[in-house]
Structure formats: structure tokens, C-alpha cells
Design a protein around this motif. Structure first.
Motif, PDB file in Angstrom:
ATOM      1  N   MET A 226    -132.580 -34.336  26.556  1.00 45.80           N
ATOM      2  CA  MET A 226    -133.284 -34.607  27.716  1.00 45.80           C
ATOM      3  C   MET A 226    -134.700 -34.139  27.736  1.00 45.80           C
ATOM      4  SD  MET A 226    -134.396 -33.651  30.943  1.00 45.80           S
ATOM      5  CE  MET A 226    -133.751 -31.860  30.753  1.00 45.80           C
ATOM      6  N   ARG A 230    -137.978 -36.367  28.439  1.00 43.41           N
ATOM      7  CA  ARG A 230    -138.760 -35.782  29.544  1.00 43.41           C
ATOM      8  C   ARG A 230    -140.450 -35.787  29.104  1.00 43.41           C
ATOM      9  NH1 ARG A 230    -139.957 -29.676  31.309  1.00 43.41           N
ATOM     10  NH2 ARG A 230    -141.411 -30.185  32.975  1.00 43.41           N
ATOM     11  N   LEU A 237    -139.634 -31.975  35.286  1.00 48.58           N
ATOM     12  CA  LEU A 237    -138.183 -31.466  35.063  1.00 48.58           C
ATOM     13  C   LEU A 237    -137.255 -31.880  36.013  1.00 48.58           C
ATOM     14  CD1 LEU A 237    -136.346 -30.107  33.128  1.00 48.58           C
ATOM     15  CD2 LEU A 237    -137.084 -27.808  34.335  1.00 48.58           C
ATOM     16  N   ALA A 238    -137.192 -32.025  37.179  1.00 49.11           N
ATOM     17  CA  ALA A 238    -136.151 -32.118  38.178  1.00 49.11           C
ATOM     18  C   ALA A 238    -136.036 -33.779  38.204  1.00 49.11           C
ATOM     19  CB  ALA A 238    -136.632 -31.654  39.500  1.00 49.11           C
ATOM     20  N   ARG A 241    -134.461 -35.021  34.881  1.00 50.11           N
ATOM     21  CA  ARG A 241    -132.772 -34.447  34.703  1.00 50.11           C
ATOM     22  C   ARG A 241    -132.224 -35.659  35.561  1.00 50.11           C
ATOM     23  NH1 ARG A 241    -133.123 -28.136  35.669  1.00 50.11           N
ATOM     24  NH2 ARG A 241    -133.103 -27.377  33.310  1.00 50.11           N
ATOM     25  N   ALA A 245    -129.542 -38.434  34.086  1.00 50.08           N
ATOM     26  CA  ALA A 245    -128.202 -38.560  34.641  1.00 50.08           C
ATOM     27  C   ALA A 245    -127.824 -39.809  35.136  1.00 50.08           C
ATOM     28  CB  ALA A 245    -128.174 -37.588  35.835  1.00 50.08           C
ATOM     29  N   GLN A 263    -128.757 -28.718  21.726  1.00 45.66           N
ATOM     30  CA  GLN A 263    -128.741 -29.539  23.019  1.00 45.66           C
ATOM     31  C   GLN A 263    -128.113 -30.803  22.990  1.00 45.66           C
ATOM     32  OE1 GLN A 263    -129.753 -27.901  25.941  1.00 45.66           O
ATOM     33  NE2 GLN A 263    -130.259 -26.103  24.910  1.00 45.66           N
TER      34      GLN A 263
END
Length: 398
Positions: A226, A230, A237-238, A241, A245, A263
Motif C-alpha cells: 500500500m 501511495r 495517506l487516508a 488506504r 481497499a 507488509q
């Protein structure tokens, strides 16, 4: 379902996704350059010219000695296919990506950019709007156009504030690079600098645009965490994510576990999985394959650090160091300088990596000669620093 991958398989997937392992074309031109940038999705720009500016190097690493004018025509010519914006860092990107970054431009216009420029925008917005009106009236401008104005002159602006205003407008997408003179940007209104077919494209929803950027990143990386996804377009970041997802939920990213990676990872549909990769390439320190240092260590077991900003006495490998990709491993690194006055490519230091082979020096010498010719230099000269220097010097002279 979580797919399990060995470290070797992950490395091969990543190399293929980045365009390595293909036979270089005999005479690469503009189409091949376009293809490279589209495959990568973004190419970083940097001003350091010790060897050549970094945006020229990714295509060289993948195509061999292509004409540098081909990249210039695609980036800044009348029939361009690329544009400049903050993609990874300052970057060249395919024109079709421009609508996908308008959410970032809108956030920048609202004040969400790096702190100093954001503060300048809040304090000097009337002034910035005046600069924009002046560009609209005058046409293309450069930062140098503001040098002659007396500081604080009525109806004009000082160089320092003028430069900040141009950078603010560039971040906000209101102006962009029309062309370059040498390395100096020539700015114009975005709607005049870019083709109408791009300017008139609809602006996608912010989440839709970010999902597409993640898709591009996933295809370009092959297998990625991830954090890797990114970082490719420097997504918040938010947001990253949430988008990852959503793509997993939609079946557009497949979760994977790579041996040795802490990770979780993800694969894009249709990811190529070669059984081996044959390659030989000198890599810019800003190449997409290695620009994320943690990812480079995960893929290659090699610690690559940029030492340009490190004081000379504290450098380990040198000022402008290019790792050498030999098939599926980074086997060496060389500190290079294009000595244009003497007409030679100088190897100021050469270091072997743990995965170096008996043929590393010879294969590296071939690529150094190729780079020297591509840069218009007459040959390669190797100095004596580094544990590969002696073998490389013999290989170059043989």
C-alpha cells in the motif's frame, strides 16, 4: 484469497512491469519514448546535470541510445504527448493523466500545498491574481522576465515574489510549462499551453481519479505494498488506504504475500510473471525502479541512498551514483561525471554489490561505452576509487 510469491518472483514481476527484460529496439524514436513514459506513468524531473538531467535517463535505461530530441519533442514540442506537474515529484506525465490530477490542483488552489507556498498564497492572493492576469495579457513568461523590475515597483513585482507566484499558479494548475529554454520553464495559461482535447476533458470525481492513479501505479510497479502504491503519485495517506481497499473489494487488486516483506502486497490483473529477466542498465538515482529506498531494499537487498546533498567527506559512494542492473540484480554502482570539455565520461568510483558476478565489470563497461556515445562523448575513463575500479578499468581498456 491471498497469493503467495517468492522474493525472486516479486523481483521479476517488478522488473517486467517497469519495462526491463525486453530486447531494445534497433532505432528507438518518439513512439518508443511515448511508450516508456506511458508504461511508467510518470517520470521525475531534476535539474542536476552532472551526467545528464534525470528525465532523459529512464528511456535510455530501457531503450538504449535513443535520440534525446525525441523526449524533448514529446515533453515540450508543438505536438507533445507529455506535460509537467507534481506527479511523484516534479514530473513529466502523459497528457491523458492531466484530468486525474485536477483534484490535487483544486486542493492546491484552496491552500493545501507545502507550507511556505501555502502561506504565501493566503497572504498574497490578490498579488497572485495580478500575476495571472499579466500572463493572460502578455502570453508565455519565464521567471527571468521578472528580474529587471525594481523591488516593490508599482504595477510590477519583485523576482522573489514573482517566482513564488508562478510556483503557486503552477501547483494550482492555472498555468503550466509550455516549453523550456535550456532548463528554464516557459509558463503559459494551462488552456493555451495544453491541447484543447485535453483541457476540455471532463474532470473526474476525486475518488474516481485517485482510483485510476492507483491502477496506473499498480501496473507500473507490478507487485506493491500500500505504501508503494501511495508513494508513486504521492497520494494522501487516508485517500490511498481508501482507494486500495475499494479496488481490492472490486477485484481490481489481488492481495499477495511476498516472502521477506513485512507488509501485505497487491497485484494488478494481468500482471506479467516472467520466469527470468535478462537486462543490463545503468539507472538514474531518480529512476522509478529505485526511487523508493525501502522498496529497493525489499526487491534487491541493496541499500541505495542519494548522496548529492551529503557533505563530500561523508559520502559513501559518491555524488551522482548510478546503480547497475545486471539481469535480475543490482550488481554494482558507479559515480559518474560527463566531462564535456574533455569529451569523456568519467567513472570517479566503481563499487561492487554482493550480487556481482564474474562478468559484472565487462557488462558494465559495455553500458558505460553506450552511455558515453549517447551523450556525445568520445569515450570512458575510469579512476581508481572503489572495489570494482580495477576490474572495470581493465574491462574498459580491453
Amino acid at each position: 484469497m491471498i497469493e503467495s510469491l517468492s522474493a525472486k518472483a516479486a523481483r521479476r514481476i517488478a522488473l517486467a512491469a517497469q519495462g526491463f527484460g525486453r530486447t531494445p529496439p534497433a532505432a528507438p524514436g518518439r513512439k518508443r519514448v511515448r511508450d516508456v513514459v506511458r508504461k511508467l506513468g510518470v517520470v521525475q524531473i531534476d535539474s542536476v546535470n552532472v551526467v545528464t538531467r534525470t528525465h532523459y535517463l529512464p528511456a535510455f535505461s530501457r531503450l538504449g541510445d535513443y535520440p534525446r530530441e525525441a523526449l524533448e519533442a514529446e515533453a515540450w514540442g508543438a505536438r507533445r504527448s507529455l506535460f509537467e506537474y507534481w506527479g511523484h515529484e516534479a514530473s513529466l506525465l502523459p497528457l491523458e493523466t492531466q484530468p486525474l490530477l485536477r483534484w490535487r490542483m483544486a486542493r492546491a488552489e484552496a491552500g493545501e500545498m507545502w507550507t511556505g507556498l501555502s502561506r504565501f498564497g493566503r497572504e498574497k492572493r490578490d498579488y497572485i491574481d495580478g500575476v495571472l492576469r499579466e500572463i493572460e495579457r502578455r502570453g508565455p513568461v519565464t521567471g527571468a522576465d521578472f528580474n529587471d523590475a525594481p523591488r516593490g515597483a508599482p504595477g510590477w513585482w519583485s523576482w522573489s515574489d514573482g517566482k513564488r507566484a508562478l510556483e503557486w499558479l503552477f501547483w494550482a494548475g492555472l498555468i503550466t510549462t509550455k516549453t523550456r529554454r535550456g532548463f528554464e520553464r516557459v509558463y503559459d495559461l494551462t488552456e493555451r499551453a495544453l491541447p484543447a482535447r485535453v483541457v476540455n476533458l471532463p474532470t473526474p470525481d476525486e475518488a474516481d481519479a485517485q482510483r485510476e492513479l492507483v491502477r496506473i501505479s499498480a501496473r507500473a510497479l507490478g507487485v506493491a505494498t500500500m505504501a508503494d502504491l501511495r508513494d508513486y503519485f504521492r497520494l494522501p495517506l487516508a485517500d490511498a488506504r481508501a482507494r486500495v481497499a475499494e479496488l481490492v473489494e472490486a477485484g481490481e487488486l489481488t492481495p499477495a504475500a511476498v516472502k521477506g516483506w513485512r507488509q501485505p502486497a497487491y497485484l494488478a490483473p494481468g500482471t506479467k510473471r516472467p520466469r527470468k529477466v535478462a537486462a543490463a542498465a545503468l539507472l538514474s538515482p531518480f529512476d522509478n525502479l529505485i526511487w523508493t529506498r525501502d522498496r529497493t531494499e525489499r526487491l534487491f537487498g541493496t541499500r541505495v541512498r542519494l548522496e548529492i546533498y551529503t557533505p563530500a567527506h561523508k559520502r559513501t559512494h559518491g555524488y551522482y551514483v548510478l546503480p547497475f542492473l545486471e539481469d535480475e540484480a543490482i550488481t554494482a554502482r558507479v559515480d559518474l561525471k560527463a566531462d564535456r570539455q574533455a569529451g569523456v565520461l568519467r567513472v570517479q568510483a566503481a563499487w561492487r554489490e554482493p550480487d556481482a558476478t564474474a562478468h559484472t565489470a565487462e557488462r558494465l563497461a559495455v553500458e558505460l561505452r553506450r552511455m558515453s556515445g549517447w551523450l556525445g562523448l568520445e569515450g570512458v575513463e575510469a579512476a581508481g576509487k572503489g572495489d570494482l575500479a580495477g576490474a572495470l578499468k581493465s574491462a574498459i581498456s580491453s
